[in-house]
Design a protein around this motif. Sequence first.
Motif, PDB file in Angstrom:
ATOM      1  N   PRO A   1     128.004 133.385  25.484  1.00 21.97           N
ATOM      2  CA  PRO A   1     128.433 132.756  24.526  1.00 21.97           C
ATOM      3  C   PRO A   1     127.277 133.555  23.241  1.00 21.97           C
ATOM      4  N   ASP A   2     125.960 133.649  23.580  1.00 25.56           N
ATOM      5  CA  ASP A   2     125.213 134.213  22.741  1.00 25.56           C
ATOM      6  C   ASP A   2     125.485 135.414  22.018  1.00 25.56           C
ATOM      7  N   VAL A   3     126.323 136.451  22.975  1.00 26.45           N
ATOM      8  CA  VAL A   3     126.382 137.707  22.676  1.00 26.45           C
ATOM      9  C   VAL A   3     127.587 137.717  21.528  1.00 26.45           C
ATOM     10  N   VAL A   4     128.569 136.599  21.654  1.00 26.67           N
ATOM     11  CA  VAL A   4     129.506 136.285  20.767  1.00 26.67           C
ATOM     12  C   VAL A   4     128.872 135.977  19.278  1.00 26.67           C
ATOM     13  N   ARG A   5     127.920 134.924  19.555  1.00 27.67           N
ATOM     14  CA  ARG A   5     127.123 134.420  18.321  1.00 27.67           C
ATOM     15  C   ARG A   5     126.840 135.544  17.526  1.00 27.67           C
ATOM     16  N   ARG A   6     126.057 136.458  18.316  1.00 31.47           N
ATOM     17  CA  ARG A   6     125.369 137.489  17.322  1.00 31.47           C
ATOM     18  C   ARG A   6     126.412 138.586  16.993  1.00 31.47           C
TER      19      ARG A   6
ATOM     20  N   THR B   1     129.495 141.725  12.626  1.00 32.38           N
ATOM     21  CA  THR B   1     130.537 142.139  12.168  1.00 32.38           C
ATOM     22  C   THR B   1     131.683 141.154  11.490  1.00 32.38           C
ATOM     23  N   SER B   2     132.541 141.584  10.477  1.00 29.74           N
ATOM     24  CA  SER B   2     133.579 140.777   9.988  1.00 29.74           C
ATOM     25  C   SER B   2     134.839 140.810  10.589  1.00 29.74           C
ATOM     26  N   LEU B   3     134.989 141.607  11.909  1.00 25.96           N
ATOM     27  CA  LEU B   3     136.408 141.640  12.382  1.00 25.96           C
ATOM     28  C   LEU B   3     136.484 140.539  13.305  1.00 25.96           C
TER      29      LEU B   3
ATOM     30  N   GLY C   1     132.145 131.294  17.729  1.00 25.23           N
ATOM     31  CA  GLY C   1     132.624 132.138  16.639  1.00 25.23           C
ATOM     32  C   GLY C   1     134.015 132.857  16.979  1.00 25.23           C
ATOM     33  N   ALA C   2     134.566 132.405  18.122  1.00 27.28           N
ATOM     34  CA  ALA C   2     135.722 133.566  18.701  1.00 27.28           C
ATOM     35  C   ALA C   2     136.633 133.030  17.656  1.00 27.28           C
TER      36      ALA C   2
END
Length: 211
Positions: free
Chosen positions: A48-53, A58-60, A82-83
């Motif tokens: 989840p920390d990779v998704v958080r970063r 990125t704004s995508l 942020g998914a």
Amino acid sequence: MIKIAPSILAADPLNLERDVIAAEKAGCDWIHVDIMDAHFVPNLAYSPDVVRRLREVTSLPLDVHLMMDHPETLAETFLDAGADSLTIHAEADTDIKTLLKEIRARGRLAGVAIRPHTPLKTALPYLEDAKLVLVMTVEPGFGGQKLDEHVIGKIRTLRDLGYKGQIEADGGITEHNLPMLAENGLTVAVMGTALFHAEDMEACVRRLHDV
Ligand code: DX5
Ligand code: ZN
């Protein structure tokens, strides 16, 4: 226009920020993030920390694909990270319908995925809650495999059944087989190897958007 979703599994794990920014600059539409638990698939990927970063760089839209036996254990955490879309496998050992409803209750795109050898009928009970169906065109777990053309029939059948949501394919997609997928009703193409190993990613994405 088919949405192009680069799969970061094919990016350089030590340069994810660089590769994701390059994909955004090249005109890609979503970022596909494969999460693997080493049980549902014989591989392990991302936290989840990779998704958080990624959310910060990125704004995508972040298209998170949970290849997990128990996606319910981390679904909320990935949504908090942020998914924008969260896809769970119909083969997972969990209450699929409830989890899809929870994802939608958070205002995110809820997706259901099926492996190549899982019959489409397994996903049918969830079409009401899933506004995205991910048809795996390779056995999940690794990038760089060859697309299984038998899966294309599932895309066609979903459209023939009147399914109006996003249909995403994932695995082995190239410029050569994308037209066939698009003709049958695909709307999102997950691409790892074909994109990150392209000579010129921007030119490749332009051609893919013209399909
Ligand atoms: C496989 C992953 C795919 C894969 C796609 O389990 O879900 O996203 O990384 O990569 P390519 O395009 O290389 O098959
Ligand atoms: Zn994936």
